[in-house]
Motif scaffolding. Sequence first.
Motif, PDB file in Angstrom:
ATOM      1  N   ARG A  87       0.462  -2.672   2.155  1.00 12.18           N
ATOM      2  CA  ARG A  87       1.717  -2.978   2.871  1.00 12.18           C
ATOM      3  C   ARG A  87       1.992  -1.898   3.900  1.00 12.18           C
ATOM      4  O   ARG A  87       2.435  -2.157   5.012  1.00 12.18           O
ATOM      5  N   ILE A  97       6.911  -1.253   5.247  1.00 18.04           N
ATOM      6  CA  ILE A  97       7.948  -0.657   4.387  1.00 18.04           C
ATOM      7  C   ILE A  97       8.661   0.517   5.010  1.00 18.04           C
ATOM      8  O   ILE A  97       9.296   1.288   4.326  1.00 18.04           O
ATOM      9  N   TYR A  98       8.526   0.708   6.314  1.00 14.51           N
ATOM     10  CA  TYR A  98       9.353   1.780   6.903  1.00 14.51           C
ATOM     11  C   TYR A  98      10.216   1.217   8.023  1.00 14.51           C
ATOM     12  O   TYR A  98       9.713   0.568   8.906  1.00 14.51           O
ATOM     13  N   GLU A 149      -0.573  -1.204  -8.256  1.00 13.55           N
ATOM     14  CA  GLU A 149       0.625  -1.092  -7.413  1.00 13.55           C
ATOM     15  C   GLU A 149       0.334  -0.222  -6.204  1.00 13.55           C
ATOM     16  O   GLU A 149       0.674  -0.537  -5.080  1.00 13.55           O
ATOM     17  N   GLN A 150      -0.289   0.925  -6.474  1.00 14.83           N
ATOM     18  CA  GLN A 150      -0.564   1.850  -5.379  1.00 14.83           C
ATOM     19  C   GLN A 150      -1.358   1.148  -4.292  1.00 14.83           C
ATOM     20  O   GLN A 150      -1.083   1.284  -3.110  1.00 14.83           O
ATOM     21  N   LEU A 152       0.736  -1.205  -2.341  1.00 15.08           N
ATOM     22  CA  LEU A 152       1.630  -0.411  -1.513  1.00 15.08           C
ATOM     23  C   LEU A 152       0.903   0.065  -0.273  1.00 15.08           C
ATOM     24  O   LEU A 152       1.379  -0.059   0.850  1.00 15.08           O
TER      25      LEU A 152
END
Lengths: 469, 469, 469
Positions: free
Chosen positions: C462, C468-469, C455-456, C459
């Motif tokens: 991405r 994601i911001y 996942e990290q 993330l």
Amino acid sequence: MTSVLQRRQFGLIAGILQIIFICAFAKLGRYIDPIDDSKRVFSGTDYPLFQDVHLMIFVGFGFLMAFLKRYGFSAISVNLLLSAFVIQFAILLRGCLSDNFKNTGTFTIGIPEMISADSSCAAVLITMGVLLGRLTPVQFLLLAFFETAINVCVEFVVVNVLHVNDSGRSLTVHTFGAYFGLAAALVGHKKNVMEMDEHGGIHHSDLFSMIGTLLLWVFFPSFNAAIQEPEDARHRAIMNTYLSMASSTVTTFILSSWVDQLGRFNMIHIQSSTLAGGVAIGTAANAVLYPSHAVCVGVISAFLSVMGHAWLSPRLERTFHIFDTCGVHNLHGIPGILSGLLAIGFAYFYDPREYGKTLNHIYPYWEPLNKTHLILNSQNGALIGDRNRVSQAKFQAIGLGFSLGSAIIGGLITGLILKIRVWNQVDDPNIPHGDVNYYAPSDVNFLSKYKHAQEQQQLREREQMHEIY
Amino acid sequence: MTSVLQRRQFGLIAGILQIIFICAFAKLGRYIDPIDDSKRVFSGTDYPLFQDVHLMIFVGFGFLMAFLKRYGFSAISVNLLLSAFVIQFAILLRGCLSDNFKNTGTFTIGIPEMISADSSCAAVLITMGVLLGRLTPVQFLLLAFFETAINVCVEFVVVNVLHVNDSGRSLTVHTFGAYFGLAAALVGHKKNVMEMDEHGGIHHSDLFSMIGTLLLWVFFPSFNAAIQEPEDARHRAIMNTYLSMASSTVTTFILSSWVDQLGRFNMIHIQSSTLAGGVAIGTAANAVLYPSHAVCVGVISAFLSVMGHAWLSPRLERTFHIFDTCGVHNLHGIPGILSGLLAIGFAYFYDPREYGKTLNHIYPYWEPLNKTHLILNSQNGALIGDRNRVSQAKFQAIGLGFSLGSAIIGGLITGLILKIRVWNQVDDPNIPHGDVNYYAPSDVNFLSKYKHAQEQQQLREREQMHEIY
Amino acid sequence: MTSVLQRRQFGLIAGILQIIFICAFAKLGRYIDPIDDSKRVFSGTDYPLFQDVHLMIFVGFGFLMAFLKRYGFSAISVNLLLSAFVIQFAILLRGCLSDNFKNTGTFTIGIPEMISADSSCAAVLITMGVLLGRLTPVQFLLLAFFETAINVCVEFVVVNVLHVNDSGRSLTVHTFGAYFGLAAALVGHKKNVMEMDEHGGIHHSDLFSMIGTLLLWVFFPSFNAAIQEPEDARHRAIMNTYLSMASSTVTTFILSSWVDQLGRFNMIHIQSSTLAGGVAIGTAANAVLYPSHAVCVGVISAFLSVMGHAWLSPRLERTFHIFDTCGVHNLHGIPGILSGLLAIGFAYFYDPREYGKTLNHIYPYWEPLNKTHLILNSQNGALIGDRNRVSQAKFQAIGLGFSLGSAIIGGLITGLILKIRVWNQVDDPNIPHGDVNYYAPSDVNFLSKYKHAQEQQQLREREQMHEIY
């Protein structure tokens, strides 16, 4: 299309209960006599302490539960709804258990009753944290109804019958609320529909959640001290909580970086374990006599809480299929039990003489220390009993066991009631959204701000495409 | 390119007013004598109550108005600006109306004066809620100037001349502020440029708005009780507001789900109608003697507020073209009038003897109940009048009418003044952004955080493409 | 892959310090005697004032530093960590400097000690604002350790040895914290890795930051008044801060629109300069006797603060390469020095007789004004000295110089210590993220909420794509 019963269920049940509340207040509720009691109101600054607690319940708990990206507003709304509901119900229930009611047939309301009502909300909101996203408003309302009824009775037994010292209500609020919820979750064994939400980057919802965490952090001393008197006990409760939380916060960061393979901090630990110190000192907050003891309590509670997050919770999910949306077990459950165990120790190991002449405010029914003490108590109307360190420690243990047991049994029964299909249920998130499962745990399906059905349709489509979050 | 006048207008007007304030404070303002009055400061915990109100004004109202996606920061900024401006102006105006000023030529400032100054801010901020997004900072400043001047005079007449009981200032703050704004909006009849903003999914700005709602919810008891004395009246004001808000919140959820075709909750109701109970109990918060009455007030106010949102507001927009950005009419307007009407009833139907010897603190000029009461009053310097239930009820009605009338007239006149083209005006949002209409209601055009014009240009382009929200 | 030392460094250092704290508390710390001192706790409402300060430190400062888009959560977390750490350390250090410790070998803890501990946090958090995003948690912890040690000693010298009046701690907290940080930044001369973050549109992180600004704004009167007594001094401190902040806020908006070529408001000014009035009145908050003087202080402070933002800061960055992430110099530094200078003036120009018999609470060691005053002081145990307006003004100047000098020297030394490569350092943001520089200033690399490394990785990818911001 959903049935009328489904769509009107909440309005009907809540409406009937609100009407009952009005009648009950009219028949039983009175304000305290302004002339006799007005002094009591602000002396000892009850009201500022009440406001601190009030802020914790409505803003603190509300935003603490807002960390779910697609459920934040719903969480805060339900938090507000349940609190406003429980406040009225708890005041009525406590009133009916009060001496005043037995004698006169009516009960009186003042600032202290308002503080107690708010603390009853805390128990329900803790339970809500376990089940967040898996119950519909109707179910949450019924949960609040049953849990408050049980909780007020348990508190009455623990405090007024067993005469257990539970300063910050860690037994009757934190432990009770946490295990009540876990038991209900076990029965429901519904998978956490928000799990996918857990993934994803650091999001604004985490900052909103941090508002809740910090407000609870800041005002925890008030929560543990609000119902304490006289001044020296309240004073100790404030300082013990202050030191315990400071050390538990530092310890949380230490352990959080220790359990991460890259030595980073885990947001979930920061959002919850930093508060464990306040819960763990709760029951004995007015009893701990040395700063170093409070600091140690904080360190131990943070250790258990972080271990719970990192080690225990995953196993609970795998083995028992208990899904704990907000990690309540590690924030309220484990520290709550720790608090009960520590209170036994403090009652047993401290020399009662250290408390001086206010001993009987902390441990009612304690045997008089000496002749003057006996006279003093009989004068200021304090209870005179036959307890000593051993017997008081026993009663503290009984209080812990009783809170825990009644929470689990009550939770199981309530969980079963909530499963009855007559109540609206949260639908399977895997089924694509539609009018059928308008109660799927998404703000958009849960709330409305549109006049035209057309807009709603567009919105739902955009939502499918995950555009708007 | 905009003219220098347009660009420097705000600085000039605000600068001149601030200089006048300094001179006025130097000539007229003094602090209360520390020795004589220091007791008064904290006794009855005036300061904690002041801080609660202070938090409501600056954080509560500020974030309540932050729900507009592209105007949130501007709303909070203008909220801060107007409050800081009104605080100074209101202290000066009230001072000039004080007895102390008549006698000595100077007025004194203490915690109670600070509380009153903050409550004057509330009236302006309520009006701001109606016009949010449709006025430029210059116009808002002028609005605050005129409204505060009128509001302080109205309050003086209602409270000090007519001797009306207006505990929580629901007449002179909530009703006045709401209808002042609606009258100004009627004159301006400018379409709500933010309407398109209303659409779209549940957005973080709604969570920010919820911060405001919850802070107002939590501290409303302090707002209604802050200026109350003696203790028993303050005590009642707190408890009545607490119960009224609890029941109005539950009722709001009930009705909100009832008026939605899918039985969901409407965010707008949750954000505003839950507060109606605090407004509705306001005027009589210190007078209501029974918990059940407070609970009923909450239920009625929530009913009217939700109906206002669901039924009345759309009609007002269509028929009278009154655009109410924050739905102030349903949060402050209707409940404010309800509060005035209820106060008439409570003055008429309650038996004055129930208030005991503090009756004249709630209703000055009330006829002495008996011989000892007469002596008592003459001793503690309370006013001795000839009012009875009928005449006091009459005066309460006059107070409501006077507040309402002066608000509407004042609002119409102010609205006309603000329309004069010499002041900066918000431009038509349909015209694409550019330097010309740098006051279009968008944070980016309203605020700046860039040193280079180039960046601004890029930003504006990206904004056109709706990238950054 | 990073070395074990790097990954476990924080846990080791923090753990050792926490263990030392426990031992120190066990050996040296005691609570005040509940019977003797319980009156003191709430009288004068110390506790509500403490809670206001507590809220400023943990929520106010925390969110004020949350304006960086990709560092918000980290800033709040580190804020919480350092505060919890400093609270314990400051209580221990102050205790060891107390008279009680000299006499008995133990020191006592009460509400006043808690207020002082929180104010020590403020100094560290101000310094943190300068260096935000450029230090690792380990470095911040060491910074807090050294700064607190120096700060407590400086405060002791200024207040207890030089007997300087520093009501709101503007010298020992605001000035000290700001210049300590600027000196450390000068040594580190590390470019602000967050600079790119500064660009971009008005973002939610700015609204979060505004939560911090407004909470600091609202509670600043409590901060300046918390340690004041008797009542009249506390009363003046509250009212002076209230008026000074109102005028500084209005002035900030005026000047902000004046320095913008389009006459708009600059968000950065609104977020920081509006608070300058509270800092500037700080040192003399209990001494200023006229409302108009307080209003003028606010106007001057806002002028200097906005000029600092618009004119001075860019030059400091270009010329001396001092990067000030939060613009602390313009919020705490310049107004802090102004506060010190004004205090000199107020001590010199005011007629001491105006303070009446509480003069020696504001200026200890002041020569008795007359015979009765002499007797009075000797009775109530106030210090009797030989100072007059000239000598007190001299000592105020010495206090300012000493605070400033020790801050700069201490900051330089601490900055050098933090540069030692043995401590974890923030890596160059230009290097793409990876496990190597997991301390790059981004929430995602700084914090973890994931169980699986996979996942990290996703993330992080991405994040590279700025999704994601």
